[in-house]
Scaffold this active site. Sequence first.
Site, PDB file in Angstrom:
ATOM      1  N   ASP A 170       0.863  -1.181   0.000  1.00 18.65           N
ATOM      2  CA  ASP A 170       0.000   0.000   0.000  1.00 18.65           C
ATOM      3  C   ASP A 170       0.901   1.234   0.000  1.00 18.65           C
ATOM      4  O   ASP A 170       2.130   1.135  -0.185  1.00 18.65           O
ATOM      5  CB  ASP A 170      -0.997  -0.042   1.170  1.00 18.65           C
ATOM      6  CG  ASP A 170      -0.337   0.149   2.530  1.00 18.65           C
ATOM      7  OD1 ASP A 170       0.910   0.253   2.591  1.00 18.65           O
ATOM      8  OD2 ASP A 170      -1.062   0.199   3.537  1.00 18.65           O
ATOM      9  N   HIS A 171       0.300   2.414   0.212  1.00 24.62           N
ATOM     10  CA  HIS A 171       1.074   3.662   0.169  1.00 24.62           C
ATOM     11  C   HIS A 171       2.165   3.696   1.235  1.00 24.62           C
ATOM     12  O   HIS A 171       3.216   4.298   1.030  1.00 24.62           O
ATOM     13  CB  HIS A 171       0.129   4.862   0.350  1.00 24.62           C
ATOM     14  CG  HIS A 171      -0.767   4.732   1.547  1.00 24.62           C
ATOM     15  ND1 HIS A 171      -1.855   3.874   1.563  1.00 24.62           N
ATOM     16  CD2 HIS A 171      -0.716   5.304   2.772  1.00 24.62           C
ATOM     17  CE1 HIS A 171      -2.444   3.941   2.751  1.00 24.62           C
ATOM     18  NE2 HIS A 171      -1.769   4.803   3.500  1.00 24.62           N
ATOM     19  N   CYS A 214       3.207  -3.223   4.085  1.00 28.51           N
ATOM     20  CA  CYS A 214       2.351  -2.101   4.477  1.00 28.51           C
ATOM     21  C   CYS A 214       3.050  -1.392   5.631  1.00 28.51           C
ATOM     22  O   CYS A 214       4.253  -1.562   5.819  1.00 28.51           O
ATOM     23  CB  CYS A 214       0.931  -2.564   4.812  1.00 28.51           C
ATOM     24  SG  CYS A 214       0.764  -3.637   6.256  1.00 28.51           S
ATOM     25  N   GLY A 215       2.330  -0.587   6.399  1.00 28.76           N
ATOM     26  CA  GLY A 215       2.992   0.134   7.483  1.00 28.76           C
ATOM     27  C   GLY A 215       3.568  -0.802   8.522  1.00 28.76           C
ATOM     28  O   GLY A 215       4.722  -0.689   8.928  1.00 28.76           O
ATOM     29  N   THR A 216       2.741  -1.741   8.963  1.00 31.59           N
ATOM     30  CA  THR A 216       3.157  -2.681  10.012  1.00 31.59           C
ATOM     31  C   THR A 216       3.369  -4.106   9.521  1.00 31.59           C
ATOM     32  O   THR A 216       3.968  -4.909  10.230  1.00 31.59           O
ATOM     33  CB  THR A 216       2.073  -2.758  11.098  1.00 31.59           C
ATOM     34  OG1 THR A 216       0.858  -3.208  10.471  1.00 31.59           O
ATOM     35  CG2 THR A 216       1.849  -1.405  11.765  1.00 31.59           C
ATOM     36  N   GLY A 217       2.797  -4.451   8.372  1.00 28.17           N
ATOM     37  CA  GLY A 217       2.767  -5.848   7.914  1.00 28.17           C
ATOM     38  C   GLY A 217       1.569  -6.610   8.464  1.00 28.17           C
ATOM     39  O   GLY A 217       1.273  -7.719   8.010  1.00 28.17           O
ATOM     40  N   ILE A 218       0.874  -6.015   9.412  1.00 23.46           N
ATOM     41  CA  ILE A 218      -0.216  -6.743  10.088  1.00 23.46           C
ATOM     42  C   ILE A 218      -1.460  -6.848   9.206  1.00 23.46           C
ATOM     43  O   ILE A 218      -2.022  -7.932   9.009  1.00 23.46           O
ATOM     44  CB  ILE A 218      -0.562  -6.076  11.438  1.00 23.46           C
ATOM     45  CG1 ILE A 218       0.634  -6.179  12.393  1.00 23.46           C
ATOM     46  CG2 ILE A 218      -1.799  -6.720  12.059  1.00 23.46           C
ATOM     47  CD1 ILE A 218       0.479  -5.356  13.669  1.00 23.46           C
ATOM     48  N   GLY A 219      -1.901  -5.722   8.658  1.00 25.74           N
ATOM     49  CA  GLY A 219      -3.096  -5.758   7.806  1.00 25.74           C
ATOM     50  C   GLY A 219      -2.896  -6.668   6.604  1.00 25.74           C
ATOM     51  O   GLY A 219      -3.790  -7.449   6.236  1.00 25.74           O
ATOM     52  N   MET A 220      -1.722  -6.581   6.005  1.00 27.78           N
ATOM     53  CA  MET A 220      -1.422  -7.437   4.844  1.00 27.78           C
ATOM     54  C   MET A 220      -1.501  -8.910   5.223  1.00 27.78           C
ATOM     55  O   MET A 220      -2.030  -9.729   4.463  1.00 27.78           O
ATOM     56  CB  MET A 220      -0.016  -7.123   4.302  1.00 27.78           C
ATOM     57  CG  MET A 220       0.085  -5.809   3.564  1.00 27.78           C
ATOM     58  SD  MET A 220      -0.907  -5.795   2.052  1.00 27.78           S
ATOM     59  CE  MET A 220      -0.165  -4.406   1.180  1.00 27.78           C
ATOM     60  N   HIS A 235       9.581 -24.287   9.249  1.00 27.39           N
ATOM     61  CA  HIS A 235       8.577 -25.006  10.039  1.00 27.39           C
ATOM     62  C   HIS A 235       7.147 -24.813   9.543  1.00 27.39           C
ATOM     63  O   HIS A 235       6.314 -25.688   9.758  1.00 27.39           O
ATOM     64  CB  HIS A 235       8.652 -24.570  11.508  1.00 27.39           C
ATOM     65  CG  HIS A 235       9.843 -25.134  12.228  1.00 27.39           C
ATOM     66  ND1 HIS A 235       9.950 -25.141  13.597  1.00 27.39           N
ATOM     67  CD2 HIS A 235      10.983 -25.718  11.757  1.00 27.39           C
ATOM     68  CE1 HIS A 235      11.103 -25.711  13.949  1.00 27.39           C
ATOM     69  NE2 HIS A 235      11.758 -26.053  12.855  1.00 27.39           N
ATOM     70  N   ARG A 282       8.016 -33.809  10.270  1.00 23.72           N
ATOM     71  CA  ARG A 282       6.930 -33.552  11.232  1.00 23.72           C
ATOM     72  C   ARG A 282       6.256 -32.213  10.970  1.00 23.72           C
ATOM     73  O   ARG A 282       5.073 -32.038  11.289  1.00 23.72           O
ATOM     74  CB  ARG A 282       7.451 -33.628  12.662  1.00 23.72           C
ATOM     75  CG  ARG A 282       8.420 -32.524  13.053  1.00 23.72           C
ATOM     76  CD  ARG A 282       9.029 -32.766  14.433  1.00 23.72           C
ATOM     77  NE  ARG A 282       9.871 -31.674  14.881  1.00 23.72           N
ATOM     78  CZ  ARG A 282      11.123 -31.484  14.485  1.00 23.72           C
ATOM     79  NH1 ARG A 282      11.677 -32.303  13.600  1.00 23.72           N
ATOM     80  NH2 ARG A 282      11.839 -30.465  14.950  1.00 23.72           N
ATOM     81  N   HIS A 283       6.994 -31.295  10.374  1.00 29.21           N
ATOM     82  CA  HIS A 283       6.399 -29.983  10.087  1.00 29.21           C
ATOM     83  C   HIS A 283       5.354 -30.074   8.972  1.00 29.21           C
ATOM     84  O   HIS A 283       4.384 -29.324   8.969  1.00 29.21           O
ATOM     85  CB  HIS A 283       7.501 -28.978   9.733  1.00 29.21           C
ATOM     86  CG  HIS A 283       8.528 -28.856  10.821  1.00 29.21           C
ATOM     87  ND1 HIS A 283       8.216 -28.391  12.076  1.00 29.21           N
ATOM     88  CD2 HIS A 283       9.839 -29.193  10.852  1.00 29.21           C
ATOM     89  CE1 HIS A 283       9.297 -28.431  12.837  1.00 29.21           C
ATOM     90  NE2 HIS A 283      10.291 -28.921  12.121  1.00 29.21           N
TER      91      HIS A 283
HETATM   92  C1  RB5 Z   1      -1.973   2.561   6.478  1.00 31.37           C
HETATM   93  O1  RB5 Z   1      -2.052   3.750   7.165  1.00 31.37           O
HETATM   94  C2  RB5 Z   1      -1.758   1.401   7.463  1.00 31.37           C
HETATM   95  O2  RB5 Z   1      -2.901   1.193   8.214  1.00 31.37           O
HETATM   96  C3  RB5 Z   1      -1.356   0.145   6.720  1.00 31.37           C
HETATM   97  O3  RB5 Z   1      -0.216   0.392   5.975  1.00 31.37           O
HETATM   98  C4  RB5 Z   1      -1.030  -1.064   7.561  1.00 31.37           C
HETATM   99  O4  RB5 Z   1      -0.085  -0.767   8.543  1.00 31.37           O
HETATM  100  C5  RB5 Z   1      -2.180  -1.822   8.070  1.00 31.37           C
HETATM  101  O5  RB5 Z   1      -2.025  -2.859   8.728  1.00 31.37           O
END
Ligand code: RB5
Length: 149
Positions: A8-9, A65-71, A98, A132-133
């Site tokens: 993303d941006h 993305c910003g954190t990698g979490i949303g992706m 693993h 096993r994995h």
């Molecule tokens: C965008 O502002 C941010 O929410 C996105 O890049 C990401 O970190 C979401 O998990």
Amino acid sequence: MKIAMGADHAGVDAKNELVQKLSEAGHEVEDCGTQGEASVDYPDYALKVAESVASGQAERGILVCGTGIGMSIAANKVAGIRAAKCNDPQEAVMCRAHNNANVLCLGARVLDATVLAEVARAFIDSPFEGGRHARRVDKMMGAENSPSR
Ligand code: RB5
């Protein structure tokens, strides 16, 4: 290796650097966007990359993305995807060894460019250990297809 990449941006600059580095290393990169600084929605790119990997068009995916979490949350909604958010090269080695992860998720607001490149390289270069994995991965993937869940 054929690698689908998306961002993303918040991750576009880091993604573009990784596209260049991985291409220079001889990989065939499918750049699924985004391409500019305009604000976009990370699930759109996560789903494009995840579908490319799930269909077999690409062998692995990398999302930024910003954190990698949303992706990672979005990519893991696609059947066949095992997306792992990794913050260091050791996590990237282990998610391959693993968990047979097929998509790597990175946080461009969390890691600097040097570490992002090291994590991506570890993910691409590391094999799955099997044994096993494989049994454990099969259990995860079986749960994905179970109508009772
Ligand atoms: C965008 O502002 C941010 O929410 C996105 O890049 C990401 O970190 C979401 O998990």
